[in-house]
Design a protein around this motif. Structure first.
Motif, PDB file in Angstrom:
ATOM      1  N   ALA A 270       0.843  -1.199   0.000  1.00  0.00           N
ATOM      2  CA  ALA A 270       0.000   0.000   0.000  1.00  0.00           C
ATOM      3  C   ALA A 270       0.873   1.242   0.000  1.00  0.00           C
ATOM      4  CB  ALA A 270      -0.925   0.004   1.215  1.00  0.00           C
ATOM      5  N   ILE A 271       0.255   2.345  -0.405  1.00  0.00           N
ATOM      6  CA  ILE A 271       0.916   3.653  -0.424  1.00  0.00           C
ATOM      7  C   ILE A 271       0.193   4.557   0.563  1.00  0.00           C
ATOM      8  CG2 ILE A 271       1.571   5.651  -1.820  1.00  0.00           C
ATOM      9  CD1 ILE A 271       1.190   3.842  -4.315  1.00  0.00           C
ATOM     10  N   VAL A 272       0.954   5.221   1.414  1.00  0.00           N
ATOM     11  CA  VAL A 272       0.387   6.269   2.263  1.00  0.00           C
ATOM     12  C   VAL A 272       0.930   7.603   1.762  1.00  0.00           C
ATOM     13  CG1 VAL A 272       0.142   7.192   4.587  1.00  0.00           C
ATOM     14  CG2 VAL A 272       0.198   4.716   4.225  1.00  0.00           C
ATOM     15  N   HIS A 273       0.013   8.491   1.459  1.00  0.00           N
ATOM     16  CA  HIS A 273       0.321   9.767   0.818  1.00  0.00           C
ATOM     17  C   HIS A 273       0.085  10.895   1.818  1.00  0.00           C
ATOM     18  CE1 HIS A 273      -0.854  12.777  -2.641  1.00  0.00           C
ATOM     19  NE2 HIS A 273       0.190  13.178  -1.947  1.00  0.00           N
ATOM     20  N   VAL A 274       1.143  11.589   2.164  1.00  0.00           N
ATOM     21  CA  VAL A 274       1.085  12.704   3.116  1.00  0.00           C
ATOM     22  C   VAL A 274       1.315  14.008   2.369  1.00  0.00           C
ATOM     23  CG1 VAL A 274       2.304  13.820   5.027  1.00  0.00           C
ATOM     24  CG2 VAL A 274       1.757  11.387   5.151  1.00  0.00           C
ATOM     25  N   TYR A 275       0.570  15.035   2.751  1.00  0.00           N
ATOM     26  CA  TYR A 275       0.737  16.323   2.084  1.00  0.00           C
ATOM     27  C   TYR A 275       0.682  17.468   3.093  1.00  0.00           C
ATOM     28  CZ  TYR A 275      -4.280  17.317   2.576  1.00  0.00           C
ATOM     29  OH  TYR A 275      -5.528  17.561   3.086  1.00  0.00           O
ATOM     30  N   ASN A 276       1.301  18.559   2.708  1.00  0.00           N
ATOM     31  CA  ASN A 276       1.093  19.837   3.409  1.00  0.00           C
ATOM     32  C   ASN A 276       1.333  20.972   2.418  1.00  0.00           C
ATOM     33  OD1 ASN A 276       4.068  19.164   3.734  1.00  0.00           O
ATOM     34  ND2 ASN A 276       4.083  21.230   4.618  1.00  0.00           N
ATOM     35  N   ALA A 277       0.549  22.028   2.537  1.00  0.00           N
ATOM     36  CA  ALA A 277       0.613  23.144   1.594  1.00  0.00           C
ATOM     37  C   ALA A 277       1.858  23.984   1.847  1.00  0.00           C
ATOM     38  CB  ALA A 277      -0.637  24.000   1.720  1.00  0.00           C
ATOM     39  N   VAL A 278       2.492  24.446   0.743  1.00  0.00           N
ATOM     40  CA  VAL A 278       3.779  25.136   0.876  1.00  0.00           C
ATOM     41  C   VAL A 278       3.800  26.514   0.212  1.00  0.00           C
ATOM     42  CG1 VAL A 278       4.987  22.914   0.974  1.00  0.00           C
ATOM     43  CG2 VAL A 278       4.755  24.101  -1.224  1.00  0.00           C
ATOM     44  N   SER A 279       2.756  26.905  -0.483  1.00  0.00           N
ATOM     45  CA  SER A 279       2.816  28.142  -1.275  1.00  0.00           C
ATOM     46  C   SER A 279       2.733  29.386  -0.394  1.00  0.00           C
ATOM     47  CB  SER A 279       1.657  28.173  -2.279  1.00  0.00           C
ATOM     48  OG  SER A 279       0.424  28.301  -1.604  1.00  0.00           O
ATOM     49  N   PRO A 280       3.193  30.545  -0.882  1.00  0.00           N
ATOM     50  CA  PRO A 280       3.154  31.779  -0.094  1.00  0.00           C
ATOM     51  C   PRO A 280       1.754  32.137   0.393  1.00  0.00           C
ATOM     52  CG  PRO A 280       4.525  32.070  -2.036  1.00  0.00           C
ATOM     53  CD  PRO A 280       3.863  30.748  -2.186  1.00  0.00           C
ATOM     54  N   LEU A 281       0.744  31.963  -0.460  1.00  0.00           N
ATOM     55  CA  LEU A 281      -0.611  32.323  -0.061  1.00  0.00           C
ATOM     56  C   LEU A 281      -1.048  31.516   1.159  1.00  0.00           C
ATOM     57  CD1 LEU A 281      -3.168  33.983  -0.736  1.00  0.00           C
ATOM     58  CD2 LEU A 281      -3.905  32.070  -2.180  1.00  0.00           C
ATOM     59  N   TRP A 282      -0.772  30.235   1.151  1.00  0.00           N
ATOM     60  CA  TRP A 282      -1.151  29.397   2.281  1.00  0.00           C
ATOM     61  C   TRP A 282      -0.279  29.693   3.503  1.00  0.00           C
ATOM     62  CZ3 TRP A 282      -4.814  25.351   2.786  1.00  0.00           C
ATOM     63  CH2 TRP A 282      -5.690  25.263   1.680  1.00  0.00           C
TER      64      TRP A 282
END
Length: 556
Positions: free
Chosen positions: A125-137
């Motif tokens: 299985a794949i576990v996909h983690v994310y977090n926003a990195v753009s200047p606006l966020w």
């Protein structure tokens, strides 16, 4: 509020990427990418009414049947429905050995723990983690600095590493996404990805998946390709990363961005069938796959029965696939315009006679039959159509191949009907008016009962038979150089109808011993008017006789 006269007062053009030696414009796509379906997660969370377990299961089975090897099955930390569905796939052994299922989670310890628990026991299985990195966020949503954002990514990587150790029986794969990549500084995205890789220690044999999303499509697709190429060229340990492209369609170019992203170094495409997804949707996997197919590449996905795919997707999503959607829409292989119809009809005729397997038909970049579509809907007739349109319909529906001049003769009758009804003409409409114009089965006109043809000593032909007219049978006869001319002589002698045959043609209607024949005659009447007749019969000679009587009916 109205649109601004000067949009530059409110909006700014997207900045270019400084990549003067970009290489992607001269590259071509030569093989299928890795595919990830996000229908059960990104697609599902975009629905007015999200799918329940029954619909998600049905959709999952469809994706397996199509050949998807990587499927994002949900967001298990979102709630019990998602979690229970994913656990059901694992506990009931519904995940094939060669398929990687994937779940998505934010970079939070509790959510990551739940995500691993939802898939524990799966073969892989794949576990996909994310977090926003753009200047606006960073500035508006989080109120954080770059270091804080990078720390979130690093902590997420540690949670991935530590939770994978809790369930060693599963072959875990990791995916990290610098969310909002499309509107972030590429160098900072690289920085966050490098930090994650330093913790997880991927190798070329067990690479990490780095998802570079156009979370909101904010530029032309060439700029997204520049971002991907810049990222690939500057990422340390690039050989230990699979670059995954997740494009959205806010500007209407999600497919183009994905394709250019492949040229720029991407390895994997994430998307949904027919482009479902948040706002204007995700990249359409069907479109990208069949674009490859039309370029002679195996997309490694099977859309041989695209109508079944559409039925399942529409049922599960409760959203209609638009009539003009590439490849799948109801009208994408249909021509109404007369000039288009003529070109397609000639293209099919040439395809049949050409000793060449390569597909080459005007206006049709793919053979509809490859997708399980019949040719019946390729040409449809309305007031915009020409003679090639109804001729095609008659050929497909009735097996009639009208001579070109006869098409012109019949076209005005079809046009009159289309104008009168003000709608598309169906095959029964066209066949009905054809039978009426050429009086194929009208008992008030000449109808052949039976006949006999004999050859005289001088070589002439004698026609002798019975013809029904106005409900009565009449014995008739006539002599000519051949069968057709002897029938014309019979009509002149018995009914004072003068016909001069200008042209005659015939053909089999289908194949095999039971195939019927069609015959066409172009005649000139006593006042110089052009008259057409058509005859259909199991016997080709009898079809010719019926065709002459059909023409005579116009003068009766």
């Amino acid at each position: 509020m109205t649109m601004l006269k000067d949009p530059s007062a409110k909006y700014r053009p997207f900045p270019q990427i400084q990549l003067p030696d970009r290489q992607w414009p001269s590259r071509t796509i030569t093989k299928a990418p890795r595919w990830l379906s996000t229908d059960l997660r990104d697609g599902n969370q975009s629905l007015i009414d999200p799918m329940g377990a029954e619909k998600k299961t049905r959709f999952f089975d469809l994706l397996i049947k199509l050949g998807l090897k990587e499927i994002e099955v949900g967001f298990p930390a979102a709630g019990a429905t998602e979690y229970d569905f994913i656990r059901g796939l694992v506990d009931n052994g519904r995940i094939p050995q060669d398929v990687l299922v994937q779940v998505l989670t934010q970079s939070r310890e509790d959510l990551i723990r739940t995500s691993f628990e939802s898939l524990a026991g799966a073969p892989a299985a794949i576990v996909h983690v994310y977090n926003a990195v753009s200047p606006l966020w960073r500035q508006v949503v989080f109120g954080m600095e770059k270091a804080d954002i990078r720390a979130i990514a690093e902590n997420g990587a540690k949670y991935l590493r530590d939770n994978a150790a809790r369930f060693p029986q599963t072959d875990w794969h990791f995916e990290y996404s610098p969310e909002t990549f499309s509107t972030a500084e590429v160098d900072f995205s690289i920085e966050c990805c490098e930090a994650v890789m330093n913790i997880l220690q991927p190798t070329p044999e067990k690479p990490i998946i780095l998802n570079l999303p156009a979370t909101v499509e904010a530029s032309t697709p060439n700029i997204y390709a520049d971002q991907i190429e810049y990222f690939c060229r500057n990422l340390p340990n690039r050989e230990s990363a699979v670059i995954s492209l997740h494009t959205h369609n806010d500007r209407g170019t999600g497919v183009a961005a994905a394709e250019l992203g492949l040229m720029a170094g991407g390895d994997r495409i994430e998307g949904c069938l027919f482009g479902n997804g948040e706002r204007t949707g995700n990249c359409c996997l069907v479109t990208v796959a069949l674009n490859l197919y039309t370029q002679g590449m195996d997309p490694e996905l099977d859309f041989s029965d695209i109508d079944e795919v559409i039925q399942t997707v529409e049922y599960c999503n409760q959203l209609k696939v638009p009539e003009r959607h590439p490849y799948g829409g109801e009208l994408v292989f249909t021509a109404f315009s007369g000039s288009h119809q003529d070109a397609i009809k000639k293209g099919f005729a040439a395809q049949e006679t050409r000793n060449d397997p390569l597909w080459s038909v005007p206006y049709l970049p793919i053979d509809p039959a490859d997708l399980g579509r019949s040719y019946e809907a390729v040409i449809r007739v309305n007031s915009q159509s020409g003679k090639g349109g109804f001729a095609w319909v008659l050929e497909q529906d009735q097996g009639l191949k009208l001579p070109k001049r006869m098409q012109a003769h019949f076209s005005r009758h079809v046009q009159d009907l289309a104008d009168e009804l003000g709608r598309e003409l169906q095959a029964p409409d066209i066949w009905d008016v054809f039978r009426k114009v050429y009086r194929l089965d009208d008992p008030q006109h000449f109808q052949l009962v039976d006949y006999e043809e004999t050859k005289a000593a001088d070589g002439s032909r004698l026609f002798a038979g019975k013809i029904g007219v106005d409900g009565r049978e009449q014995s008739v006869s006539g002599r000519g150089n051949g069968l057709i001319s002897s029938v014309c002589a019979t009509l002149a002698e018995s009914f004072e109808i003068q016909l001069e045959v200008r042209d005659y043609s015939e053909h089999a209607m289908g194949k095999g011993a039971d195939a019927r024949a069609a015959a066409y005659v172009e005649c000139v009447g006593p006042n110089g008017q052009v008259i057409w007749g058509v005859g259909i019969d199991e016997d080709v000679a009898t079809a010719g006789v019926r065709a002459v009587l059909s023409a005579a009916n116009a003068l009766k």
